[in-house]
Design a protein around this motif. Sequence first.
Motif, short mmCIF file in Angstrom:
data_model
loop_
_atom_site.label_atom_id
_atom_site.label_comp_id
_atom_site.label_asym_id
_atom_site.label_seq_id
_atom_site.Cartn_x
_atom_site.Cartn_y
_atom_site.Cartn_z
N THR A 183 29.90 40.75 39.20
CA THR A 183 29.64 39.66 38.57
C THR A 183 30.82 39.06 38.35
O THR A 183 30.87 37.59 38.39
CB THR A 183 29.00 40.23 37.15
N GLU A 235 27.30 39.05 44.90
CA GLU A 235 26.02 39.75 44.71
C GLU A 235 26.15 41.36 45.05
O GLU A 235 26.56 41.60 46.20
CB GLU A 235 24.97 38.96 45.83
N ARG A 254 28.16 39.11 49.53
CA ARG A 254 27.65 40.08 49.00
C ARG A 254 27.79 41.44 49.53
O ARG A 254 28.64 41.73 50.33
CB ARG A 254 25.98 40.12 49.27
N GLU A 303 17.41 31.85 38.41
CA GLU A 303 16.58 32.09 39.52
C GLU A 303 15.18 31.80 39.46
O GLU A 303 14.48 31.59 40.30
CB GLU A 303 16.53 33.82 39.74
#
Length: 599
Positions: free
Chosen positions: A322, A327, A367, A535
Amino acid sequence: MSPQHQPLTIDTPAVDEAVILDYGLRAQARMLPYALGFFGVGLPPYLWAASYFMPPAFIVLSLTLFAVNWGFFHYLRAKSRALLTPEDQVPPPSLLTRRMVYQGVSGALWVMGLMVLSYVAARSGHNAHIFLLICAGAAVGIIFFCTPVLRFLLTLGPLAAAGPVIGLKSVPGGQDLSNLAIGGMALALALGFILNRHLREHYQLAHDQLQLAKERNAAVDTSESLSASKIALMHTLSDELRAGLKGLSASLHTSLTQASRAPAIRQHIYSALNEAQHLENMLVTTLDNDTAEQGLMQITPEALDIEAICVRVIEDFSAQATAKGLELALNLEAVPHKGAVMADGARVTQILSHLVSNALAYTARGRVELKVSMSAQDVLRVDVLDTGPGLDADELDQAFKAHTRIARTAAGHSGAGLGLSLSKRLIAMMGGRIGADSTVGLGSKFWVELVFDREARRPLKPVEATAPLDSRHGSGASLRVLLLSNDSLRSAQLRDSLERLGHKCLTSTTRERALSLAGKAELDACLIATGALNEVADADGRETLETFLYRLRTSQSEAAIQILALLPQGDHADTLREMGVKPLILPQSEADLNRALLG
Protein backbone atom coordinates in the motif's frame (compact mmCIF):
# COMPACT_ATOMS: atom_id res chain seq x y z
CA MET A 1 70.32 -20.06 -20.08
CA SER A 2 66.71 -19.09 -20.84
CA PRO A 3 63.93 -20.42 -18.65
CA GLN A 4 62.61 -22.47 -21.59
CA HIS A 5 65.93 -24.37 -21.86
CA GLN A 6 66.65 -24.94 -18.19
CA PRO A 7 66.98 -28.65 -17.29
CA LEU A 8 63.98 -30.23 -15.61
CA THR A 9 64.60 -31.07 -11.98
CA ILE A 10 62.38 -33.25 -9.87
CA ASP A 11 62.46 -32.93 -6.11
CA THR A 12 62.46 -36.37 -4.54
CA PRO A 13 60.98 -36.64 -1.06
CA ALA A 14 63.41 -37.03 1.82
CA VAL A 15 63.80 -40.65 2.89
CA ASP A 16 63.46 -41.50 6.56
CA GLU A 17 65.41 -44.71 7.17
CA ALA A 18 63.42 -45.44 10.32
CA VAL A 19 60.22 -45.29 8.28
CA ILE A 20 61.73 -47.55 5.58
CA LEU A 21 62.84 -50.14 8.14
CA ASP A 22 59.48 -50.02 9.98
CA TYR A 23 57.47 -50.55 6.79
CA GLY A 24 59.91 -53.21 5.57
CA LEU A 25 59.49 -55.21 8.76
CA ARG A 26 55.70 -54.82 8.51
CA ALA A 27 55.73 -56.05 4.91
CA GLN A 28 57.90 -59.02 5.81
CA ALA A 29 55.62 -59.85 8.76
CA ARG A 30 52.61 -59.85 6.40
CA MET A 31 54.51 -62.27 4.13
CA LEU A 32 55.33 -64.76 6.92
CA PRO A 33 52.15 -66.87 6.49
CA TYR A 34 53.00 -67.25 2.80
CA ALA A 35 56.58 -68.27 3.72
CA LEU A 36 55.22 -70.99 5.99
CA GLY A 37 52.95 -72.14 3.20
CA PHE A 38 55.90 -72.17 0.79
CA PHE A 39 57.96 -74.45 3.03
CA GLY A 40 54.91 -76.52 3.97
CA VAL A 41 54.14 -77.22 0.30
CA GLY A 42 57.80 -78.15 -0.37
CA LEU A 43 58.10 -80.51 2.58
CA PRO A 44 56.02 -83.49 1.25
CA PRO A 45 57.91 -83.74 -2.11
CA TYR A 46 61.19 -83.49 -0.22
CA LEU A 47 60.25 -86.31 2.17
CA TRP A 48 58.89 -88.45 -0.69
CA ALA A 49 62.16 -88.18 -2.60
CA ALA A 50 64.22 -88.65 0.56
CA SER A 51 62.47 -91.91 1.34
CA TYR A 52 64.05 -93.44 -1.79
CA PHE A 53 67.58 -92.06 -1.55
CA MET A 54 68.26 -90.71 1.97
CA PRO A 55 69.11 -92.71 5.10
CA PRO A 56 66.32 -92.76 7.75
CA ALA A 57 68.55 -90.88 10.24
CA PHE A 58 68.85 -87.99 7.81
CA ILE A 59 65.09 -87.93 7.28
CA VAL A 60 64.49 -87.76 11.04
CA LEU A 61 67.04 -84.95 11.30
CA SER A 62 65.24 -83.01 8.55
CA LEU A 63 61.85 -83.35 10.25
CA THR A 64 63.36 -82.30 13.57
CA LEU A 65 64.81 -79.17 11.98
CA PHE A 66 61.41 -78.30 10.47
CA ALA A 67 59.62 -78.77 13.81
CA VAL A 68 62.15 -76.73 15.79
CA ASN A 69 62.20 -73.96 13.20
CA TRP A 70 58.40 -73.90 13.08
CA GLY A 71 58.08 -73.54 16.86
CA PHE A 72 60.74 -70.83 17.20
CA PHE A 73 59.38 -69.06 14.14
CA HIS A 74 55.91 -68.66 15.65
CA TYR A 75 57.32 -67.60 18.98
CA LEU A 76 59.56 -64.89 17.46
CA ARG A 77 56.76 -63.73 15.17
CA ALA A 78 54.45 -63.22 18.16
CA LYS A 79 57.18 -61.27 19.97
CA SER A 80 57.66 -59.00 16.96
CA ARG A 81 53.91 -58.37 16.51
CA ALA A 82 53.61 -57.32 20.16
CA LEU A 83 55.97 -54.41 19.46
CA LEU A 84 53.98 -52.94 16.56
CA THR A 85 52.98 -49.26 16.74
CA PRO A 86 50.31 -47.41 14.67
CA GLU A 87 51.32 -47.05 11.03
CA ASP A 88 51.18 -43.26 11.09
CA GLN A 89 53.78 -43.12 13.87
CA VAL A 90 57.53 -43.72 13.58
CA PRO A 91 58.50 -46.21 16.32
CA PRO A 92 61.45 -45.39 18.58
CA PRO A 93 64.84 -46.94 17.62
CA SER A 94 64.74 -49.37 20.53
CA LEU A 95 61.50 -50.99 19.32
CA LEU A 96 62.75 -51.11 15.73
CA THR A 97 65.93 -52.82 16.86
CA ARG A 98 64.07 -55.46 18.87
CA ARG A 99 61.65 -56.19 16.02
CA MET A 100 64.55 -56.45 13.57
CA VAL A 101 66.32 -58.88 15.90
CA TYR A 102 63.23 -61.08 16.30
CA GLN A 103 62.50 -61.24 12.57
CA GLY A 104 66.19 -61.56 11.71
CA VAL A 105 66.57 -64.53 14.04
CA SER A 106 63.43 -66.07 12.47
CA GLY A 107 64.99 -65.80 9.03
CA ALA A 108 68.38 -67.03 10.31
CA LEU A 109 66.74 -70.18 11.67
CA TRP A 110 65.47 -71.11 8.22
CA VAL A 111 68.85 -70.27 6.67
CA MET A 112 70.62 -72.45 9.18
CA GLY A 113 68.12 -75.24 8.62
CA LEU A 114 68.63 -74.97 4.88
CA MET A 115 72.43 -75.15 5.31
CA VAL A 116 72.07 -78.28 7.47
CA LEU A 117 69.74 -79.90 4.93
CA SER A 118 72.17 -79.01 2.13
CA TYR A 119 74.97 -80.70 4.08
CA VAL A 120 72.78 -83.74 4.74
CA ALA A 121 71.81 -83.91 1.05
CA ALA A 122 75.48 -83.71 -0.01
CA ARG A 123 76.26 -86.64 2.33
CA SER A 124 73.37 -88.76 1.11
CA GLY A 125 75.46 -90.13 -1.77
CA HIS A 126 73.36 -91.36 -4.69
CA ASN A 127 71.47 -88.59 -6.57
CA ALA A 128 72.59 -85.96 -4.02
CA HIS A 129 72.46 -83.26 -6.68
CA ILE A 130 68.65 -83.70 -6.91
CA PHE A 131 68.22 -82.88 -3.22
CA LEU A 132 70.66 -79.97 -3.52
CA LEU A 133 68.64 -78.50 -6.41
CA ILE A 134 65.54 -78.69 -4.18
CA CYS A 135 67.55 -76.84 -1.51
CA ALA A 136 68.57 -74.26 -4.12
CA GLY A 137 64.85 -73.62 -4.83
CA ALA A 138 64.27 -73.16 -1.12
CA ALA A 139 67.16 -70.65 -1.05
CA VAL A 140 65.48 -68.63 -3.81
CA GLY A 141 62.33 -68.59 -1.66
CA ILE A 142 64.30 -67.30 1.33
CA ILE A 143 65.83 -64.55 -0.86
CA PHE A 144 62.35 -63.53 -1.98
CA PHE A 145 60.95 -63.36 1.55
CA CYS A 146 64.00 -61.32 2.68
CA THR A 147 63.43 -58.73 -0.08
CA PRO A 148 61.28 -56.22 1.96
CA VAL A 149 64.20 -55.52 4.33
CA LEU A 150 67.48 -54.65 2.60
CA ARG A 151 69.63 -55.73 5.55
CA PHE A 152 68.15 -59.21 5.51
CA LEU A 153 68.42 -59.41 1.73
CA LEU A 154 72.15 -58.57 1.78
CA THR A 155 72.98 -60.91 4.71
CA LEU A 156 70.57 -63.82 4.93
CA GLY A 157 70.05 -64.04 1.16
CA PRO A 158 73.71 -64.85 0.29
CA LEU A 159 73.98 -67.22 3.28
CA ALA A 160 70.87 -69.11 2.12
CA ALA A 161 72.39 -69.40 -1.37
CA ALA A 162 75.79 -70.56 -0.05
CA GLY A 163 74.57 -73.91 1.36
CA PRO A 164 73.19 -75.45 -1.86
CA VAL A 165 76.03 -74.00 -4.00
CA ILE A 166 78.77 -75.39 -1.73
CA GLY A 167 76.97 -78.74 -1.56
CA LEU A 168 76.74 -78.96 -5.36
CA LYS A 169 80.44 -78.22 -5.71
CA SER A 170 81.28 -81.01 -3.25
CA VAL A 171 79.36 -83.84 -4.93
CA PRO A 172 80.58 -85.73 -8.01
CA GLY A 173 79.16 -84.32 -11.25
CA GLY A 174 77.77 -81.24 -9.52
CA GLN A 175 80.23 -78.66 -10.87
CA ASP A 176 78.11 -77.67 -13.83
CA LEU A 177 74.99 -77.59 -11.72
CA SER A 178 76.75 -75.39 -9.15
CA ASN A 179 77.57 -72.83 -11.83
CA LEU A 180 73.92 -72.86 -12.93
CA ALA A 181 72.84 -72.46 -9.29
CA ILE A 182 75.23 -69.53 -8.79
CA GLY A 183 73.78 -67.76 -11.83
CA GLY A 184 70.25 -68.35 -10.61
CA MET A 185 71.04 -67.14 -7.10
CA ALA A 186 72.76 -64.03 -8.45
CA LEU A 187 69.74 -63.28 -10.62
CA ALA A 188 67.38 -63.80 -7.64
CA LEU A 189 69.49 -61.44 -5.49
CA ALA A 190 69.54 -58.80 -8.27
CA LEU A 191 65.77 -58.97 -8.74
CA GLY A 192 65.32 -58.81 -4.98
CA PHE A 193 67.48 -55.70 -4.80
CA ILE A 194 65.50 -54.01 -7.60
CA LEU A 195 62.22 -54.89 -5.91
CA ASN A 196 63.57 -53.57 -2.60
CA ARG A 197 64.38 -50.19 -4.19
CA HIS A 198 60.82 -49.97 -5.47
CA LEU A 199 59.44 -50.96 -2.10
CA ARG A 200 61.48 -48.26 -0.34
CA GLU A 201 59.76 -45.56 -2.41
CA HIS A 202 56.42 -47.20 -1.75
CA TYR A 203 57.10 -47.27 2.00
CA GLN A 204 57.94 -43.55 2.07
CA LEU A 205 54.93 -42.58 -0.05
CA ALA A 206 52.57 -44.67 2.10
CA HIS A 207 53.93 -43.05 5.26
CA ASP A 208 53.66 -39.55 3.76
CA GLN A 209 50.09 -40.29 2.69
CA LEU A 210 49.17 -41.36 6.20
CA GLN A 211 50.75 -38.22 7.61
CA LEU A 212 48.85 -36.05 5.14
CA ALA A 213 45.61 -37.83 6.02
CA LYS A 214 46.37 -37.32 9.72
CA GLU A 215 47.09 -33.62 9.16
CA ARG A 216 43.98 -33.29 7.02
CA ASN A 217 41.80 -34.89 9.70
CA ALA A 218 43.33 -32.58 12.28
CA ALA A 219 42.68 -29.60 10.00
CA VAL A 220 39.08 -30.74 9.44
CA ASP A 221 38.55 -31.10 13.20
CA THR A 222 40.03 -27.64 13.74
CA SER A 223 37.89 -26.20 10.94
CA GLU A 224 34.74 -27.80 12.34
CA SER A 225 35.58 -26.50 15.79
CA LEU A 226 36.15 -23.00 14.41
CA SER A 227 32.95 -23.23 12.37
CA ALA A 228 30.99 -24.29 15.42
CA SER A 229 32.51 -21.41 17.38
CA LYS A 230 31.71 -19.04 14.53
CA ILE A 231 28.10 -20.23 14.35
CA ALA A 232 27.75 -19.95 18.13
CA LEU A 233 29.19 -16.43 18.07
CA MET A 234 26.91 -15.42 15.20
CA HIS A 235 23.90 -16.84 17.04
CA THR A 236 24.83 -14.83 20.12
CA LEU A 237 25.39 -11.62 18.16
CA SER A 238 22.27 -12.24 16.11
CA ASP A 239 20.14 -12.76 19.21
CA GLU A 240 21.50 -9.59 20.80
CA LEU A 241 21.06 -7.51 17.65
CA ARG A 242 17.62 -8.88 16.93
CA ALA A 243 16.55 -8.18 20.50
CA GLY A 244 17.75 -4.61 20.08
CA LEU A 245 16.02 -4.23 16.71
CA LYS A 246 12.76 -5.65 18.07
CA GLY A 247 12.93 -3.17 20.94
CA LEU A 248 13.54 -0.37 18.45
CA SER A 249 10.61 -1.54 16.30
CA ALA A 250 8.33 -1.70 19.33
CA SER A 251 9.31 1.85 20.31
CA LEU A 252 8.65 3.05 16.76
CA HIS A 253 5.24 1.35 16.69
CA THR A 254 4.41 3.06 19.99
CA SER A 255 5.52 6.35 18.48
CA LEU A 256 3.13 5.81 15.57
CA THR A 257 0.17 5.69 17.91
CA GLN A 258 1.19 8.86 19.72
CA ALA A 259 2.88 10.94 17.02
CA SER A 260 1.33 13.76 15.13
CA ARG A 261 -0.61 12.92 11.99
CA ALA A 262 1.76 15.11 10.00
CA PRO A 263 2.82 13.11 6.89
CA ALA A 264 6.53 14.00 7.27
CA ILE A 265 6.79 12.65 10.82
CA ARG A 266 4.90 9.49 9.94
CA GLN A 267 7.08 8.97 6.88
CA HIS A 268 10.25 9.18 8.98
CA ILE A 269 8.89 6.63 11.45
CA TYR A 270 7.83 4.30 8.63
CA SER A 271 11.31 4.56 7.10
CA ALA A 272 12.94 3.71 10.42
CA LEU A 273 10.62 0.73 10.84
CA ASN A 274 11.42 -0.53 7.34
CA GLU A 275 15.18 -0.23 7.95
CA ALA A 276 14.93 -2.08 11.26
CA GLN A 277 12.97 -4.87 9.60
CA HIS A 278 15.47 -4.97 6.73
CA LEU A 279 18.43 -5.31 9.11
CA GLU A 280 16.70 -8.08 11.03
CA ASN A 281 15.96 -9.98 7.81
CA MET A 282 19.62 -9.65 6.72
CA LEU A 283 20.77 -11.04 10.06
CA VAL A 284 18.44 -14.02 9.82
CA THR A 285 19.38 -14.75 6.20
CA THR A 286 23.13 -14.50 6.81
CA LEU A 287 22.99 -16.72 9.88
CA ASP A 288 20.81 -19.31 8.13
CA ASN A 289 23.12 -19.32 5.10
CA ASP A 290 26.21 -20.01 7.22
CA THR A 291 24.35 -22.68 9.18
CA ALA A 292 23.24 -24.38 5.95
CA GLU A 293 26.79 -24.26 4.51
CA GLN A 294 28.09 -26.05 7.61
CA GLY A 295 25.46 -28.76 7.21
CA LEU A 296 23.87 -27.83 10.54
CA MET A 297 20.50 -26.73 9.20
CA GLN A 298 17.61 -28.78 10.63
CA ILE A 299 14.49 -29.38 8.53
CA THR A 300 11.32 -30.79 10.13
CA PRO A 301 8.78 -31.88 7.48
CA GLU A 302 5.16 -31.87 8.58
CA ALA A 303 1.70 -31.48 7.11
CA LEU A 304 1.10 -27.77 6.41
CA ASP A 305 -1.89 -25.57 5.73
CA ILE A 306 -0.43 -23.78 2.72
CA GLU A 307 -3.49 -21.54 2.45
CA ALA A 308 -2.96 -20.16 5.95
CA ILE A 309 0.75 -19.62 5.27
CA CYS A 310 0.05 -17.67 2.07
CA VAL A 311 -2.60 -15.54 3.78
CA ARG A 312 -0.17 -14.71 6.59
CA VAL A 313 2.59 -13.76 4.12
CA ILE A 314 0.26 -11.47 2.17
CA GLU A 315 -0.95 -9.87 5.38
CA ASP A 316 2.62 -9.20 6.50
CA PHE A 317 3.43 -7.31 3.30
CA SER A 318 0.13 -5.57 2.58
CA ALA A 319 1.16 -2.36 4.33
CA GLN A 320 4.40 -2.23 2.32
CA ALA A 321 2.47 -2.74 -0.91
CA THR A 322 0.00 0.00 0.00
CA ALA A 323 2.82 2.41 0.83
CA LYS A 324 4.31 1.89 -2.66
CA GLY A 325 0.93 2.08 -4.37
CA LEU A 326 1.12 -1.54 -5.57
CA GLU A 327 -1.66 -4.08 -5.78
CA LEU A 328 -0.87 -7.18 -3.72
CA ALA A 329 -3.10 -10.08 -4.75
CA LEU A 330 -3.57 -13.62 -3.49
CA ASN A 331 -5.02 -16.41 -5.65
CA LEU A 332 -5.97 -19.55 -3.68
CA GLU A 333 -8.66 -20.88 -6.01
CA ALA A 334 -6.63 -23.96 -7.03
CA VAL A 335 -5.75 -25.12 -3.49
CA PRO A 336 -6.99 -28.73 -3.15
CA HIS A 337 -9.60 -29.39 -0.48
CA LYS A 338 -7.88 -32.62 0.63
CA GLY A 339 -4.24 -33.29 1.35
CA ALA A 340 -1.40 -31.16 2.63
CA VAL A 341 2.05 -29.90 1.72
CA MET A 342 4.79 -31.90 3.48
CA ALA A 343 7.53 -29.42 4.42
CA ASP A 344 8.96 -27.30 7.22
CA GLY A 345 6.40 -24.58 7.93
CA ALA A 346 8.85 -21.97 9.21
CA ARG A 347 11.15 -22.45 6.18
CA VAL A 348 8.29 -22.31 3.66
CA THR A 349 7.10 -19.08 5.26
CA GLN A 350 10.66 -17.72 5.13
CA ILE A 351 11.05 -18.59 1.44
CA LEU A 352 7.69 -17.16 0.35
CA SER A 353 8.27 -14.02 2.43
CA HIS A 354 11.60 -13.49 0.70
CA LEU A 355 10.09 -13.92 -2.77
CA VAL A 356 7.21 -11.52 -2.03
CA SER A 357 9.59 -9.02 -0.40
CA ASN A 358 11.85 -9.11 -3.48
CA ALA A 359 8.90 -8.67 -5.81
CA LEU A 360 7.66 -5.64 -3.90
CA ALA A 361 11.13 -4.13 -3.60
CA TYR A 362 11.92 -4.31 -7.33
CA THR A 363 8.44 -3.47 -8.67
CA ALA A 364 7.92 0.26 -9.18
CA ARG A 365 4.34 0.12 -10.44
CA GLY A 366 1.68 -2.46 -11.15
CA ARG A 367 0.98 -5.53 -9.08
CA VAL A 368 2.45 -8.49 -7.23
CA GLU A 369 0.48 -11.73 -7.04
CA LEU A 370 0.96 -14.89 -5.00
CA LYS A 371 -0.73 -17.79 -6.78
CA VAL A 372 -1.13 -21.41 -5.68
CA SER A 373 -1.75 -24.29 -8.11
CA MET A 374 -1.09 -28.01 -8.61
CA SER A 375 1.62 -28.68 -11.20
CA ALA A 376 1.45 -32.47 -10.80
CA GLN A 377 -0.40 -35.14 -8.82
CA ASP A 378 2.00 -34.84 -5.86
CA VAL A 379 3.48 -31.38 -6.43
CA LEU A 380 1.98 -28.08 -5.28
CA ARG A 381 3.34 -24.93 -6.89
CA VAL A 382 3.41 -21.41 -5.51
CA ASP A 383 4.10 -18.62 -8.02
CA VAL A 384 5.10 -15.07 -7.10
CA LEU A 385 4.43 -12.85 -10.10
CA ASP A 386 5.42 -9.20 -10.46
CA THR A 387 5.44 -6.43 -13.06
CA GLY A 388 9.01 -5.39 -12.26
CA PRO A 389 12.01 -4.81 -14.57
CA GLY A 390 12.44 -8.50 -15.43
CA LEU A 391 15.68 -10.44 -15.89
CA ASP A 392 17.42 -12.09 -18.84
CA ALA A 393 18.71 -15.67 -18.82
CA ASP A 394 22.21 -14.80 -17.56
CA GLU A 395 20.81 -12.58 -14.81
CA LEU A 396 18.42 -15.33 -13.68
CA ASP A 397 21.36 -17.72 -13.38
CA GLN A 398 23.31 -15.17 -11.29
CA ALA A 399 20.30 -14.44 -9.09
CA PHE A 400 20.50 -17.86 -7.41
CA LYS A 401 24.24 -17.62 -6.64
CA ALA A 402 25.34 -16.61 -3.13
CA HIS A 403 26.65 -13.07 -2.60
CA THR A 404 25.69 -12.14 -6.17
CA ARG A 405 23.41 -9.24 -7.04
CA ILE A 406 22.19 -8.09 -10.44
CA ALA A 407 23.95 -4.82 -11.23
CA ARG A 408 21.18 -3.59 -13.58
CA THR A 409 18.43 -3.82 -10.95
CA ALA A 410 20.31 -3.61 -7.63
CA ALA A 411 20.87 0.15 -7.64
CA GLY A 412 19.12 1.69 -4.65
CA HIS A 413 18.39 -1.66 -3.02
CA SER A 414 20.54 -2.96 -0.18
CA GLY A 415 21.07 -6.62 0.58
CA ALA A 416 23.61 -9.41 1.00
CA GLY A 417 22.65 -11.43 -2.07
CA LEU A 418 21.90 -14.55 -0.03
CA GLY A 419 18.12 -14.85 -0.04
CA LEU A 420 17.60 -16.81 -3.26
CA SER A 421 20.64 -19.07 -2.79
CA LEU A 422 19.48 -19.89 0.74
CA SER A 423 15.92 -20.50 -0.52
CA LYS A 424 17.28 -22.89 -3.16
CA ARG A 425 19.23 -24.81 -0.53
CA LEU A 426 16.23 -25.00 1.84
CA ILE A 427 13.84 -26.12 -0.90
CA ALA A 428 16.25 -28.88 -1.95
CA MET A 429 16.47 -30.09 1.66
CA MET A 430 12.66 -30.38 1.70
CA GLY A 431 12.60 -32.35 -1.56
CA GLY A 432 11.20 -29.50 -3.67
CA ARG A 433 12.40 -27.18 -6.42
CA ILE A 434 12.68 -23.45 -7.00
CA GLY A 435 13.12 -21.54 -10.24
CA ALA A 436 12.10 -18.49 -12.20
CA ASP A 437 10.84 -17.28 -15.56
CA SER A 438 11.30 -13.68 -16.57
CA THR A 439 11.07 -11.25 -19.47
CA VAL A 440 13.03 -8.01 -19.46
CA GLY A 441 10.69 -5.04 -19.25
CA LEU A 442 7.58 -7.10 -18.47
CA GLY A 443 8.16 -8.81 -15.13
CA SER A 444 9.19 -12.02 -13.43
CA LYS A 445 7.66 -15.17 -12.04
CA PHE A 446 9.54 -16.95 -9.27
CA TRP A 447 8.08 -20.34 -8.43
CA VAL A 448 8.42 -22.92 -5.69
CA GLU A 449 7.36 -26.56 -6.02
CA LEU A 450 6.63 -28.47 -2.80
CA VAL A 451 5.84 -32.11 -2.09
CA PHE A 452 2.06 -32.60 -1.73
CA ASP A 453 0.50 -35.64 -0.06
CA ARG A 454 -3.18 -36.06 -0.96
CA GLU A 455 -3.69 -38.48 1.93
CA ALA A 456 -2.17 -36.22 4.61
CA ARG A 457 -4.42 -34.33 7.02
CA ARG A 458 -3.97 -30.60 7.39
CA PRO A 459 -3.37 -29.27 10.88
CA LEU A 460 -6.43 -27.98 12.66
CA LYS A 461 -6.72 -24.21 12.65
CA PRO A 462 -6.34 -22.75 16.12
CA VAL A 463 -9.46 -21.13 17.52
CA GLU A 464 -8.77 -17.76 19.07
CA ALA A 465 -10.22 -16.96 22.47
CA THR A 466 -13.51 -15.15 22.12
CA ALA A 467 -14.47 -14.59 25.73
CA PRO A 468 -15.64 -10.97 26.06
CA LEU A 469 -13.73 -8.53 28.18
CA ASP A 470 -15.52 -6.74 30.98
CA SER A 471 -16.36 -3.19 30.02
CA ARG A 472 -13.98 -0.79 31.66
CA HIS A 473 -16.59 2.00 31.44
CA GLY A 474 -19.28 -0.08 33.07
CA SER A 475 -21.85 0.90 30.41
CA GLY A 476 -22.73 -1.10 27.33
CA ALA A 477 -21.85 -4.66 26.32
CA SER A 478 -18.40 -5.92 25.41
CA LEU A 479 -18.32 -6.86 21.72
CA ARG A 480 -16.07 -9.01 19.60
CA VAL A 481 -14.97 -6.72 16.78
CA LEU A 482 -13.00 -7.59 13.63
CA LEU A 483 -10.94 -4.57 12.51
CA LEU A 484 -10.01 -4.49 8.82
CA SER A 485 -7.47 -1.75 8.03
CA ASN A 486 -4.43 -1.48 5.74
CA ASP A 487 -3.11 1.64 7.46
CA SER A 488 -0.78 0.72 10.34
CA LEU A 489 -1.20 4.05 12.13
CA ARG A 490 -4.98 4.10 11.76
CA SER A 491 -5.19 0.42 12.77
CA ALA A 492 -3.20 1.00 15.97
CA GLN A 493 -5.33 4.02 16.92
CA LEU A 494 -8.62 2.19 16.33
CA ARG A 495 -7.48 -0.91 18.20
CA ASP A 496 -6.51 1.23 21.20
CA SER A 497 -9.89 2.94 21.08
CA LEU A 498 -11.83 -0.31 20.85
CA GLU A 499 -9.93 -1.88 23.73
CA ARG A 500 -10.38 1.22 25.86
CA LEU A 501 -14.11 0.84 25.22
CA GLY A 502 -13.87 -2.72 26.57
CA HIS A 503 -14.26 -4.56 23.27
CA LYS A 504 -12.28 -7.59 22.13
CA CYS A 505 -10.45 -6.70 18.91
CA LEU A 506 -9.07 -8.90 16.13
CA THR A 507 -7.08 -7.06 13.44
CA SER A 508 -6.44 -7.85 9.79
CA THR A 509 -4.83 -5.99 6.91
CA THR A 510 -6.38 -8.02 4.07
CA ARG A 511 -9.80 -9.37 3.24
CA GLU A 512 -8.44 -12.92 2.96
CA ARG A 513 -7.05 -12.71 6.48
CA ALA A 514 -10.31 -11.17 7.71
CA LEU A 515 -12.31 -14.09 6.31
CA SER A 516 -9.83 -16.53 7.86
CA LEU A 517 -10.27 -14.92 11.29
CA ALA A 518 -14.04 -14.79 10.87
CA GLY A 519 -14.06 -18.52 10.20
CA LYS A 520 -12.32 -19.17 13.51
CA ALA A 521 -14.42 -17.13 15.94
CA GLU A 522 -17.91 -15.74 16.43
CA LEU A 523 -17.98 -11.97 15.85
CA ASP A 524 -20.42 -9.22 16.75
CA ALA A 525 -19.16 -6.55 14.37
CA CYS A 526 -16.68 -5.81 11.61
CA LEU A 527 -15.16 -2.33 11.35
CA ILE A 528 -13.70 -1.52 7.91
CA ALA A 529 -11.18 1.32 7.72
CA THR A 530 -9.49 0.86 4.34
CA GLY A 531 -9.75 4.34 2.89
CA ALA A 532 -12.48 5.80 0.70
CA LEU A 533 -13.65 2.42 -0.72
CA ASN A 534 -13.54 3.91 -4.21
CA GLU A 535 -13.95 0.42 -5.68
CA VAL A 536 -17.72 0.68 -5.27
CA ALA A 537 -17.75 3.31 -8.01
CA ASP A 538 -17.63 0.61 -10.75
CA ALA A 539 -19.60 -2.58 -11.24
CA ASP A 540 -16.66 -4.96 -10.88
CA GLY A 541 -15.57 -3.32 -7.64
CA ARG A 542 -19.08 -3.50 -6.20
CA GLU A 543 -19.34 -7.17 -7.17
CA THR A 544 -16.00 -7.96 -5.47
CA LEU A 545 -17.04 -6.09 -2.32
CA GLU A 546 -20.45 -7.77 -2.25
CA THR A 547 -18.79 -11.20 -2.54
CA PHE A 548 -16.55 -10.35 0.42
CA LEU A 549 -19.48 -9.12 2.48
CA TYR A 550 -21.52 -12.22 1.68
CA ARG A 551 -18.67 -14.56 2.70
CA LEU A 552 -18.13 -12.53 5.88
CA ARG A 553 -21.80 -12.75 6.89
CA THR A 554 -22.09 -16.46 6.10
CA SER A 555 -19.01 -17.21 8.22
CA GLN A 556 -21.09 -16.45 11.33
CA SER A 557 -23.45 -19.29 12.12
CA GLU A 558 -25.27 -18.08 15.22
CA ALA A 559 -25.79 -14.33 15.01
CA ALA A 560 -25.85 -11.64 12.37
CA ILE A 561 -22.66 -9.62 12.18
CA GLN A 562 -22.89 -5.81 12.05
CA ILE A 563 -20.60 -4.31 9.38
CA LEU A 564 -19.46 -0.68 9.66
CA ALA A 565 -17.22 1.38 7.37
CA LEU A 566 -15.26 4.53 8.32
CA LEU A 567 -15.46 7.04 5.46
CA PRO A 568 -13.06 10.02 5.58
CA GLN A 569 -15.17 12.15 3.21
CA GLY A 570 -18.50 10.34 3.31
CA ASP A 571 -18.11 9.09 -0.28
CA HIS A 572 -20.42 6.26 -1.45
CA ALA A 573 -22.30 6.22 1.85
CA ASP A 574 -25.64 5.52 0.14
CA THR A 575 -24.19 2.68 -1.94
CA LEU A 576 -22.73 1.07 1.17
CA ARG A 577 -26.08 1.36 3.01
CA GLU A 578 -27.71 -0.54 0.15
CA MET A 579 -25.13 -3.29 0.69
CA GLY A 580 -26.01 -3.49 4.37
CA VAL A 581 -22.92 -1.60 5.60
CA LYS A 582 -23.35 1.20 8.14
CA PRO A 583 -21.25 4.21 7.04
CA LEU A 584 -19.50 6.33 9.70
CA ILE A 585 -18.41 9.75 8.50
CA LEU A 586 -15.08 10.82 10.00
CA PRO A 587 -14.07 12.29 12.35
CA GLN A 588 -15.72 10.10 14.98
CA SER A 589 -15.24 10.27 18.74
CA GLU A 590 -14.86 7.13 20.81
CA ALA A 591 -18.34 7.65 22.20
CA ASP A 592 -19.83 7.96 18.67
CA LEU A 593 -17.96 4.82 17.60
CA ASN A 594 -19.21 2.91 20.62
CA ARG A 595 -22.80 3.98 20.02
CA ALA A 596 -22.54 2.89 16.38
CA LEU A 597 -21.23 -0.53 17.42
CA LEU A 598 -23.90 -1.02 20.05
CA GLY A 599 -26.71 0.46 17.95
